[in-house]
Structure formats: C-alpha cells, structure tokens
Design a protein around this motif. Structure first.
Motif, PDB file in Angstrom:
ATOM      1  N   HIS A   3       0.808  -1.223   0.000  1.00  0.00           N
ATOM      2  CA  HIS A   3       0.000   0.000   0.000  1.00  0.00           C
ATOM      3  C   HIS A   3       0.840   1.272   0.000  1.00  0.00           C
ATOM      4  CE1 HIS A   3      -3.327   2.573   0.667  1.00  0.00           C
ATOM      5  NE2 HIS A   3      -2.949   2.941   1.837  1.00  0.00           N
ATOM      6  N   ASP A   4       2.043   1.449   0.876  1.00  0.00           N
ATOM      7  CA  ASP A   4       2.737   2.691   1.011  1.00  0.00           C
ATOM      8  C   ASP A   4       3.795   2.891  -0.057  1.00  0.00           C
ATOM      9  OD1 ASP A   4       4.787   1.530   3.791  1.00  0.00           O
ATOM     10  OD2 ASP A   4       4.281   0.651   1.863  1.00  0.00           O
ATOM     11  N   ILE A   5       3.899   2.127  -1.005  1.00  0.00           N
ATOM     12  CA  ILE A   5       4.828   2.309  -2.112  1.00  0.00           C
ATOM     13  C   ILE A   5       4.123   3.036  -3.250  1.00  0.00           C
ATOM     14  CG2 ILE A   5       5.913   1.048  -3.997  1.00  0.00           C
ATOM     15  CD1 ILE A   5       7.095  -0.815  -2.040  1.00  0.00           C
ATOM     16  N   HIS A   6       2.887   2.750  -3.430  1.00  0.00           N
ATOM     17  CA  HIS A   6       2.184   3.298  -4.574  1.00  0.00           C
ATOM     18  C   HIS A   6       1.359   4.500  -4.174  1.00  0.00           C
ATOM     19  CE1 HIS A   6       3.409  -0.293  -6.567  1.00  0.00           C
ATOM     20  NE2 HIS A   6       2.792  -1.040  -5.713  1.00  0.00           N
ATOM     21  N   ASP A   7       1.130   5.349  -5.164  1.00  0.00           N
ATOM     22  CA  ASP A   7       0.290   6.505  -4.878  1.00  0.00           C
ATOM     23  C   ASP A   7      -1.185   6.110  -4.977  1.00  0.00           C
ATOM     24  OD1 ASP A   7       1.024   7.956  -8.141  1.00  0.00           O
ATOM     25  OD2 ASP A   7      -0.204   6.251  -7.580  1.00  0.00           O
ATOM     26  N   MET A  42       9.136  11.542  -3.862  1.00  0.00           N
ATOM     27  CA  MET A  42       8.314  10.330  -3.769  1.00  0.00           C
ATOM     28  C   MET A  42       9.015   9.150  -4.411  1.00  0.00           C
ATOM     29  SD  MET A  42       5.549   8.999  -2.700  1.00  0.00           S
ATOM     30  CE  MET A  42       4.657   7.486  -2.924  1.00  0.00           C
ATOM     31  N   LEU A  60      11.565   7.768  -2.058  1.00  0.00           N
ATOM     32  CA  LEU A  60      10.959   7.037  -0.956  1.00  0.00           C
ATOM     33  C   LEU A  60      10.470   5.672  -1.421  1.00  0.00           C
ATOM     34  CD1 LEU A  60       8.987   9.892   0.798  1.00  0.00           C
ATOM     35  CD2 LEU A  60      11.032   8.746   1.611  1.00  0.00           C
ATOM     36  N   VAL A  61       9.966   5.606  -2.639  1.00  0.00           N
ATOM     37  CA  VAL A  61       9.519   4.316  -3.186  1.00  0.00           C
ATOM     38  C   VAL A  61      10.702   3.373  -3.266  1.00  0.00           C
ATOM     39  CG1 VAL A  61       8.694   3.208  -5.287  1.00  0.00           C
ATOM     40  CG2 VAL A  61       7.537   5.231  -4.426  1.00  0.00           C
ATOM     41  N   LYS A  99      11.481   2.136   0.198  1.00  0.00           N
ATOM     42  CA  LYS A  99      10.474   1.176   0.678  1.00  0.00           C
ATOM     43  C   LYS A  99      10.648  -0.165  -0.013  1.00  0.00           C
ATOM     44  CE  LYS A  99       7.984   3.843   3.391  1.00  0.00           C
ATOM     45  NZ  LYS A  99       7.996   3.612   4.839  1.00  0.00           N
ATOM     46  N   GLN A 100      10.977  -0.130  -1.297  1.00  0.00           N
ATOM     47  CA  GLN A 100      11.202  -1.391  -2.011  1.00  0.00           C
ATOM     48  C   GLN A 100      12.308  -2.188  -1.336  1.00  0.00           C
ATOM     49  OE1 GLN A 100       9.685  -2.694  -4.698  1.00  0.00           O
ATOM     50  NE2 GLN A 100       8.933  -1.076  -6.032  1.00  0.00           N
ATOM     51  N   TYR A 126      11.090  -3.633   2.044  1.00  0.00           N
ATOM     52  CA  TYR A 126      10.209  -4.788   1.895  1.00  0.00           C
ATOM     53  C   TYR A 126      10.994  -6.048   1.566  1.00  0.00           C
ATOM     54  CZ  TYR A 126       5.567  -2.715   2.176  1.00  0.00           C
ATOM     55  OH  TYR A 126       4.408  -2.140   2.620  1.00  0.00           O
TER      56      TYR A 126
END
Lengths: 362, 263
Positions: free
Chosen positions: A178-182, B191, B194-195, B198-199, B202
């Motif tokens: 969920h928090d990776i995508h807009d 953004m 940050l993606v 987060k990748q 995970y």
C-alpha cells in the motif's frame, strides 16, 4: 472473516459473471500481507485438491519468492505436492526476470539455470507474453472447456516496476503493497477487485521502527499482531466491511475476531509504570469535596473580588465598599489584624475621558 | 562488557551463533539505514570483523563492493579493531571490489546483446561464487557500501539498482549466501526516492536503523540502534525479534548498552 474470503474464492462466479478477485495491501508498519497471501493460497489449494472449489487448478505467478519456497510451504501446510503437476503451476518470475542468468549461462559463466517444478519466465517486461503464458498454463491444468482456474500473483508491486499500470490493470491483482504506490495506483487496483483486504498495524506509528524506547516491549508485542480489514463488494452492489485481528505464529498467520472486551481493554489501558495513576473511590470523593478558591463559596452566591478599583456603577460601588468593610470587619474579629490600604487613584474614576495633560500650560 | 556488547549487536543481526557449518547470517538479506547525524558504517566494520575472525579456520568469505571508500580506509579501521584485511585478502577470504571510479551506465537493454554496468558487476559476483567450493558457497556474504552511490554510478537509474539487488537476492535463495547493504535514509526526499527505499525495506529480512538520540547530541552516547529481524515465512519459520540499544564508538571498539544501563 478470512474464512469468508476463502469461501468466496471457493464459490467462484456464476455464469457470465466476473470471477471474484482479492487484493491484499499492507505497509512497512505491518508488512504481513504476504502472510495473508500464503494463508489464502494454502486454503485455496486444499479446496482445489478436495474438489470443493469451483476452480480446478491454480497458477502462481511468483515475483518475490522462489518456486521451491511455495512448494515447501504447501508441503508444510499439509497440502499434497506429490501430485502438484496436476493442479498447480508456478510461473517463475523470481529467478531470472530479465534474462541475466540466461545470458551468463550462454557465456559459460553460470550453469544453465532451470526452475525446479516451475515454468521459468525471463521477460517480465512483456506483459502480453506473461498473460498468454498464464492462460496457457491454466488451460493445461483444466482443459479447454468452461472449467475455471485461479491465479495468484505475488507481488503486483514487483510487476509494476517492469510494466506500466495500464497494462497491469488488465490482469487480476492479488497482492500489493500500500505505502509504495500513490493513490491512483491503489485505487485503480481496488476498482478491479471484488474483495480488498488491508493489513494494518495496531500501533498508529507510520514506521515499523518508531524508536520509542519507553514502549519497546509494547511495540514488539504489537508488531506480530495487527488489524485485518476486508471490504467485500457484493453482486447486488452492496459493500460489506468486516474486521478481524491477526497475529503471526510459527505455523503461519492466525485470525481472531475483534471482541467487545478487546475494545474495552484497549480503551482502559494505562501505561505500565511503577506508580499508581488511578484514583480510588475514597480519593474521588475527597476530590469532589475540595472547595476551589473564588468559586461558589459561602451561600453559593458568586463572590465579587476586590481588584483595587471601584466599579463603575454606584450601587455596586456601595456594595463593594460595604462588602470590603464587612470583610475587613470579619477579619478583625477573626485574625486580630488588618491591613488598611488607600489607593492613590481611588478618587479617580477608571477609564476617565479627561486627559491628564490638559492642565499643562505649554 | 565486551562479550555482552558482542551479544547485543550479534543478536540483532542474527550472528549470535557463529559456527563453521552454519552460514553466518543464515542466507538473509540485511539492510542498514543510517543518516547524516549518525553513520551506520560501524555496523559494516563490526560485521566484517565478526565474519572473518570470530571462528578460526572458518569458510566465511566476504565479497565487499566498495562504492564509498578505498581499501586503505577499511584496512586502517579494521586493523584498529584487530582484523588484518590485507592478510585476509591474500588468503582469499576478503574480496575487495573497488567501484570508486567505475561507472555503471544503463546499457541498451532493449537491443540484442545490450548489457549494463550492473549486469557486468553481477557477472563478477557469480564468477566469485562459482570459484568457491560448492559446500562453501553458502558462507559467502556480499556487502555493498553503499547503495546510494551505486545509484550514482548507475546514473540515477534506481530501477537498474533494484534489478541488480533483486538478482543478488536470488543468490541468497539459490546458494544460501547472505547480502548486507548500507543505504542513507535521509537523502531521499522525493516520492520516487521514498519508493526506492520502501522497495528495499520490503525485500530485506533484517532491517537495521541507526539514528541519533531523540534528545540530541551527547558526548557519551553516539546514537541508537533499532533492529528488526523479520523473516516472515521466508525460511520456513517466523522470527520477529526487535532490538533497541544505544552505542558509543571508541577508537578501537564500539560499546553497546541498553538505555540507562551504561556504567
């Protein structure tokens, strides 16, 4: 509620209807979406093997785990994997998604790779080829008739790294982060799904590691648990929302219902400290008896506090002076001493319109 | 204090049971995140020292991809910690890949035969892996210092960096070797950045954050260490273990202690 999801998948779809689809989303604060995914996967596998599901086969599109992981997991879950080639196919997009190992094998650097028990896919950017391969594998399991098969994808996040959203939206999405995508991405995928499951943390912090040293034990305890929120879209258009709690164990994920006591306990939780923060009944009564200063004393009438000035209204002035004299008399009779103070500005009215500089002769 | 201090960091990283037979990190992928105020490089140094010197005559091999500093920098630091990197390199137990001035441009992937610099780096890693005896391949630990500079070398292509890291992850499941990466948490403001972060989070089995104290700078406490071992159904067992302690970096060692427990 997790059982409701499995029952919905088991029941499948009516003639002419779209098949049910489940999207699972999680966050780094509660990254247990994969646990939910494997739970549903094992339940679906059991139902398919028992012949109780509308689906007769299962195609797993593996992006984030190796095929051997899934086979080992199903075996540990008690699913018969000896006959796996009859009901499950794993499309391996994990081992060599871009063909690097294939190129190294051609150069003789690596031995030629093969995905044990799975179909190796080495071109994840070609979504059309992926889709046709999924259909081919599924048809190989159930035949060319109207028998259905299920598709499980882990994860859509990995898929979106290689393929644009518009193309992924053409496929049924089962798992995402969920928090990776807009919002645009998650909303698009939610529209495609008849069931949306959210895995959320019990803690409200946005980060899995909040660094709050004082609540470390509580953080650790709650990190294995979380809230499981599912939204079902019914055929008639109604939306049904259900909530459960989950906790992670050695054997996998376990779901429990949210009871009223849990709600009350969570509301009544106080920080675990060495000193007592609550009041006993006796203390509550005594606190109610405490008379606050300057409030409802004596006969219950409000007391006018002399602030050093006479009030504007003559009646009130008289009353004030009478009151102060009365209070001073009371003090004389009680304390035996008094302080008599005459303000220099007592003769002046407050907020006078006279300019004090008017008598200057400049 | 030293033996207890060793347990705190080792417990957090899963190094508390180093034997000759068992892979040092159990085939896990460790992500270390630090920031400007508090550097996490000491974790890499301690890890290298533990892998190379904790168990005599072990088969542990460290493959170090250095994007940040030259060999002399790490050699100087590890000497103070009691580990001779030069000698380990000669024995073939410490393989240093100098990536300081190497660029890894994105190749023309769409065309036949197109290869990127990171693909060539992965090819080198597989060569090192294949050169080891088959039974020792699970004892290889790949250390990357650091991922943000790898992104720079790849001309800002975070997708290619993620592809490279994904292939390194496949080595952990194919051969049982381990992967340790260092990244800076506070350099990503957009953004997309940050993606990317987060990748990586995970995909990690162990997530470590090195941060300054919430109360600010202190002379005797240099920061706090937050660790989360989260092998959720990864290796067949669940091991959620959170670690939190503080540390002080000295000249020749690092002191670890629980908050308020420092003598």
């Amino acid at each position: 509620m997790a059982d409701s999801i499995c029952r919905t998948i088991r029941d499948g779809a009516l003639e002419g209807e779209h098949a049910p689809s489940l999207t699972i989303k999680d966050t780094t604060a509660s990254p247990y979406g994969f646990g939910v995914f494997t739970h549903v996967l094992s339940q679906a596998s059991t139902l398919i093997l028992a012949g109780k599901s509308q689906s007769r086969g299962l195609v797993v599109v593996a992006y984030s785990r190796s095929p051997s992981f899934y086979l080992d997991f199903l075996k540990r879950s008690g699913v018969d994997v000896a006959s796996s080639q009859k009901w499950i196919h794993i499309l391996d997009c994990y081992t060599d998604p871009l063909g690097w190992k294939h190129q190294l094998a051609d150069s003789g650097i690596l031995p030629s790779n093969s995905s044990a028990g799975a179909c190796l896919f080495q071109d994840v950017k070609d979504i059309n080829k992926l889709q046709s391969l999924i259909l081919e594998l599924g048809s190989g399991l159930v035949g060319q008739g109207k028998v259905r098969f299920s598709v499980a994808i882990d994860s859509v996040t990995e898929m979106l790294r290689h393929v644009p959203l518009s193309k992924v939206a053409a496929l049924i999405s089962d798992l995402r982060s969920h928090d990776i995508h807009d919002v645009r991405v998650t909303t698009s995928l939610e529209y495609l799904s008849s069931m949306v499951a959210s895995v959320e943390s019990l803690n409200q912090s946005s980060d899995g590691l909040s660094g709050d040293l004082g609540n470390l034990s509580l953080l650790e305890q709650n990190f294995r648990r979380g809230k499981f929120h599912v939204r079902f879209k019914r055929r008639n258009g109604r939306v049904r929302v259900m909530n459960e709690q989950f906790h992670m164990e050695e054997s996998g994920i376990k779901f429990t219902s949210v009871t009223v006591e849990d709600g009350l306990v969570s509301q009544g939780l106080v920080p675990k400290v060495l000193f007592n923060l609550e009041l006993s009944e006796k203390e509550k009564l005594e606190r109610a008896r405490v008379v606050l200063p300057f409030e409802h004393q004596g006969n219950g009438k409000p007391i006018q506090i002399y602030d050093g000035r006479r009030s504007l209204a003559p009646e009130s002035m008289g009353e004030v002076s009478a009151d102060t004299s009365q209070s001073s008399t009371e003090e004389c009779s009680n304390g035996g001493g008094e302080i008599i103070y005459f303000r220099d500005s007592d003769d002046e009215r407050p907020d006078s319109d006279e300019d004090p500089d008017d008598d200057l002769d400049i | 204090m030293d033996s207890r201090a060793r347990n705190l960091l080792d417990e957090a990283l899963g190094l508390d049971q180093l034997t000759q037979l068992k892979p040092p990190l159990g085939g896990k992928a460790v992500l270390i995140e630090d920031c400007v105020e508090t550097s996490g490089s000491f974790v890499l140094h301690q890890l290298i020292k533990r892998l190379l010197t904790a168990v005599p005559n072990s088969s542990n091999v460290v493959l170090f991809l250095a994007f940040a500093n030259p060999f002399s920098h790490y050699d100087r630091i590890l000497r103070k910690l009691g580990c001779n990197l030069g000698a380990q390199r000669e024995k073939g137990r410490f393989i240093f890949v100098d990536m300081l001035n190497v660029e890894c441009p994105v190749g023309e992937e769409g065309k036949a035969g197109g290869r990127s610099g990171l693909f060539a780096l992965f090819a080198n890693i597989t060569k090192v892996l294949n050169a080891l005896p088959e039974s020792n391949r699970k004892c290889l630990t790949i250390v990357i210092d650091d991922v943000s500079l790898m992104e720079v070398a790849a001309h800002g292509s975070s997708d290619h960096v993620l592809d490279f890291l994904h292939y390194c992850h496949t080595l952990t499941s194919d051969y049982g070797c381990s992967l340790v990466t260092l990244n800076h948490e506070d350099i990503y403001s957009s953004m997309d950045g940050l993606v990317f972060l987060k990748q990586m989070e995970y995909a990690a089995d162990v997530l470590v954050k090195v941060e300054p104290l919430a109360t600010g700078l202190a002379a005797d406490v240099h920061g706090q260490f937050d660790g989360l071992q989260m092998t959720v159904l990864n290796r067949g067992s669940l091991n959620n273990r959170m670690s939190n302690f503080q540390f002080r970096i000295k000249e020749n060692s690092v002191e670890y202690f629980y908050p308020g427990a420092r003598a």
